[in-house]
Design a protein around this motif. Structure first.
Motif, PDB file in Angstrom:
ATOM      1  N   GLU A 149       0.820  -1.206   0.000  1.00  0.00           N
ATOM      2  CA  GLU A 149       0.000   0.000   0.000  1.00  0.00           C
ATOM      3  C   GLU A 149       0.856   1.259   0.000  1.00  0.00           C
ATOM      4  N   LYS A 150       1.928   1.233   0.750  1.00  0.00           N
ATOM      5  CA  LYS A 150       2.799   2.409   0.847  1.00  0.00           C
ATOM      6  C   LYS A 150       3.534   2.649  -0.464  1.00  0.00           C
ATOM      7  N   ASN A 151       3.763   1.586  -1.235  1.00  0.00           N
ATOM      8  CA  ASN A 151       4.522   1.685  -2.480  1.00  0.00           C
ATOM      9  C   ASN A 151       3.687   1.223  -3.676  1.00  0.00           C
ATOM     10  N   ARG A 152       2.396   1.470  -3.607  1.00  0.00           N
ATOM     11  CA  ARG A 152       1.492   0.994  -4.652  1.00  0.00           C
ATOM     12  C   ARG A 152       1.892   1.522  -6.040  1.00  0.00           C
ATOM     13  N   GLU A 153       2.249   2.782  -6.111  1.00  0.00           N
ATOM     14  CA  GLU A 153       2.606   3.364  -7.404  1.00  0.00           C
ATOM     15  C   GLU A 153       3.836   2.683  -7.997  1.00  0.00           C
ATOM     16  N   LEU A 154       4.811   2.375  -7.149  1.00  0.00           N
ATOM     17  CA  LEU A 154       6.020   1.687  -7.610  1.00  0.00           C
ATOM     18  C   LEU A 154       5.682   0.308  -8.163  1.00  0.00           C
ATOM     19  N   PHE A 155       4.828  -0.413  -7.478  1.00  0.00           N
ATOM     20  CA  PHE A 155       4.444  -1.744  -7.936  1.00  0.00           C
ATOM     21  C   PHE A 155       3.612  -1.679  -9.219  1.00  0.00           C
ATOM     22  N   GLN A 156       2.784  -0.678  -9.333  1.00  0.00           N
ATOM     23  CA  GLN A 156       1.978  -0.529 -10.548  1.00  0.00           C
ATOM     24  C   GLN A 156       2.862  -0.311 -11.768  1.00  0.00           C
ATOM     25  N   LYS A 157       3.955   0.438 -11.592  1.00  0.00           N
ATOM     26  CA  LYS A 157       4.903   0.620 -12.686  1.00  0.00           C
ATOM     27  C   LYS A 157       5.517  -0.706 -13.110  1.00  0.00           C
ATOM     28  N   ALA A 158       5.632  -1.616 -12.155  1.00  0.00           N
ATOM     29  CA  ALA A 158       6.197  -2.941 -12.445  1.00  0.00           C
ATOM     30  C   ALA A 158       5.150  -3.901 -12.981  1.00  0.00           C
ATOM     31  N   GLY A 159       3.900  -3.443 -13.030  1.00  0.00           N
ATOM     32  CA  GLY A 159       2.832  -4.310 -13.506  1.00  0.00           C
ATOM     33  C   GLY A 159       2.281  -5.232 -12.448  1.00  0.00           C
ATOM     34  N   VAL A 160       2.596  -4.950 -11.186  1.00  0.00           N
ATOM     35  CA  VAL A 160       2.143  -5.771 -10.059  1.00  0.00           C
ATOM     36  C   VAL A 160       0.979  -5.057  -9.392  1.00  0.00           C
ATOM     37  N   CYS A 161      -0.217  -5.617  -9.523  1.00  0.00           N
ATOM     38  CA  CYS A 161      -1.417  -4.959  -8.989  1.00  0.00           C
ATOM     39  C   CYS A 161      -2.285  -5.974  -8.264  1.00  0.00           C
ATOM     40  N   PHE A 162      -2.174  -6.015  -6.963  1.00  0.00           N
ATOM     41  CA  PHE A 162      -3.003  -6.916  -6.171  1.00  0.00           C
ATOM     42  C   PHE A 162      -4.399  -6.317  -6.052  1.00  0.00           C
TER      43      PHE A 162
END
Length: 454
Positions: A338-351
């Motif tokens: 949650e704290k790094n959601r934007e970073l993960f979204q850039k990686a294509g990782v979206c829970f």
């Protein structure tokens, strides 16, 4: 000898088990070394050894009926029909009927260890932060300790929060601000601080909680006379063997990042006859007595921990078990996402939500690659804390270890699946060793479980 299944009579000893105690009664007096206040230290003329379950109704919240722990033990001894004057006794919240025993013989020397053990929520490593300071028999909260300074005995403690509350608090408290740190030295200091502050409240959030139990009690019986020095050396070896057994299972401290060596309330009784064929003057690791003590205690401790806490190699072969002593659980991973959601979204990782993340994490929790790579990474963190490697090396080689060894299938590793911008994001410069691990593990579990797990 027969195992501990009920009452039996032997030439020198009678054993019986009641609802709350294991009782060893000798026909001739023994010399004992005991760590408890009831006839503690080295004594002669002891005829009875007792290990007492103090939890009463099974709530793990035990309030003494006497004002003094020694008097409390004496009361319990009397209730079992034994004489406190000739008895040494210890107490525990672990189930007595789950005790384990081991016996070794070499020629006419026999050593027998009987162990009850629980360690899940009371595991410690030497030098861990403590709860209380003793002054003239009174226990007051230490400056950084807990405030619930109630009477307690054995391995019991008062749970002021429910398991769900503990898990929620642990999830919010662990690692929350670490991703924003700058500077390698500050990051290392913050990790150490997190270990001291967060471990008291941490709890597994994966639905596997073997029980709120602590205390490893060891009863060691030797069939030959021993000098005082030999008994003291035997106590040292008992402690070493117990610590080795716990460490070989990689059980973590509940109060720091260290691997545990026992629980905070462990006790030991060593008993030897006052008359025998010969006298033992040492229990060094270089003589047979020391060897037999090491073998029996290690074996019995491991078996007792399996019986009481399910602490076996199979259970320990889990990613969440390997990182548990660092305060990481499923809640920690979700908070980090949650704290790094934007970073993960850039990686294509979206829970899709916390449940999705938990499902995926549990799916890879026992992945052999994940467990082994996690173990190696954690050992790097340990070596930094022990002063054996430098922090930049932990970050650099830890990243290399994760990227090049987390196998994602089809002949590809993590470094083959994601582009450079994902593997080395600008935000990653703020990661410490813990958050770096979390980041790459979440990339790994996303790939391993597939984008459409459901």
């Amino acid at each position: 000898m027969e195992n501990l299944s009920g009452e039996k009579n032997e030439a020198e000893m009678t054993f019986r088990r009641t609802n709350s105690s294991s009782i060893f009664h000798f026909n001739s007096p023994r010399k004992t070394l005991c760590t408890s206040p009831l006839n503690g230290g080295i004594r002669e003329g002891i005829t009875t050894l007792m290990n007492i379950n103090c939890q009463g109704d099974g709530s793990y919240e035990v309030v003494m009926k006497e004002d003094d722990y020694g008097e409390e033990l004496a009361r319990q001894v009397r209730e079992e029909g034994e004489n406190p004057e000739t008895t040494v006794a210890m107490s525990t919240a672990a189930w007595i009927e789950l005790s384990a025993e081991a016996e070794e013989t070499y020629e006419d020397l026999t050593v027998r260890a009987v162990v009850s053990g629980g360690i899940e929520h009371n595991a410690v490593s030497p030098g861990d932060p403590t709860w209380y300071m003793e002054k003239n028999g009174q226990y007051i909260p230490a400056p950084d300790g807990r405030e619930d300074c109630q009477k307690r005995i054995g391995g019991t403690s008062v749970r002021s929060m429910s398991r769900e509350e503990q898990a929620e608090k642990a999830g919010k408290k662990e690692q929350g601000e670490q991703a924003e740190q700058a500077g390698e030295e500050d990051q290392a200091e913050q990790e150490e601080k997190a270990g001291k502050e967060g471990q008291k409240e941490k709890a597994e959030a994966d639905g596997k909680d073997p029980g709120f139990i602590g205390t490893i009690n060891i009863i060691l019986m030797v069939n030959q006379r021993m000098t005082d020095a030999a008994m003291l050396r035997a106590l040292v070896l008992c402690s070493e063997a117990k610590a080795a057994a716990v460490q070989e299972l990689l059980l973590g401290s509940c109060y720091s990042h260290e691997i545990a060596t026992g629980s905070g309330t462990d006790g030991t009784i060593i008993a030897a006859p006052m008359e025998s064929e010969y006298l033992l003057t040492t229990a060094s690791g270089h003589v047979k007595l020391g060897e037999l003590i090491g073998k029996t205690v290690k074996k019995a401790v491991k078996e007792a921990l399996v019986k009481q806490s399910s602490a076996c190699p199979a259970r320990q072969f889990q990613i969440l078990q390997r990182v548990r002593r660092f305060g990481l659980n499923v809640g920690s991973f979700w908070d980090f996402y949650e704290k790094n959601r934007e970073l993960f979204q850039k990686a294509g990782v979206c829970f899709s939500g916390a449940e999705d993340l938990v499902t995926r994490l549990q799916a890879v929790n026992q992945s052999s690659t994940g467990v082994i790579v996690t173990s190696l990474y954690v050992h790097l963190m340990d070596q930094f804390r022990w002063g054996l490697v430098m922090y930049p090396e932990v970050i650099r080689e830890g990243k290399r270890l994760l990227q090049q060894n987390l196998y994602c299938g089809n002949g590809k590793f993590l470094c083959d699946v994601f582009p450079e911008a994902v593997l080395n994001p600008e935000e990653g410069k703020k990661f410490n060793s813990v958050t770096q691990y979390m980041y790459f593990l979440m990339l790994y579990m996303w790939v391993l479980t597939g984008a459409n797990l459901h």
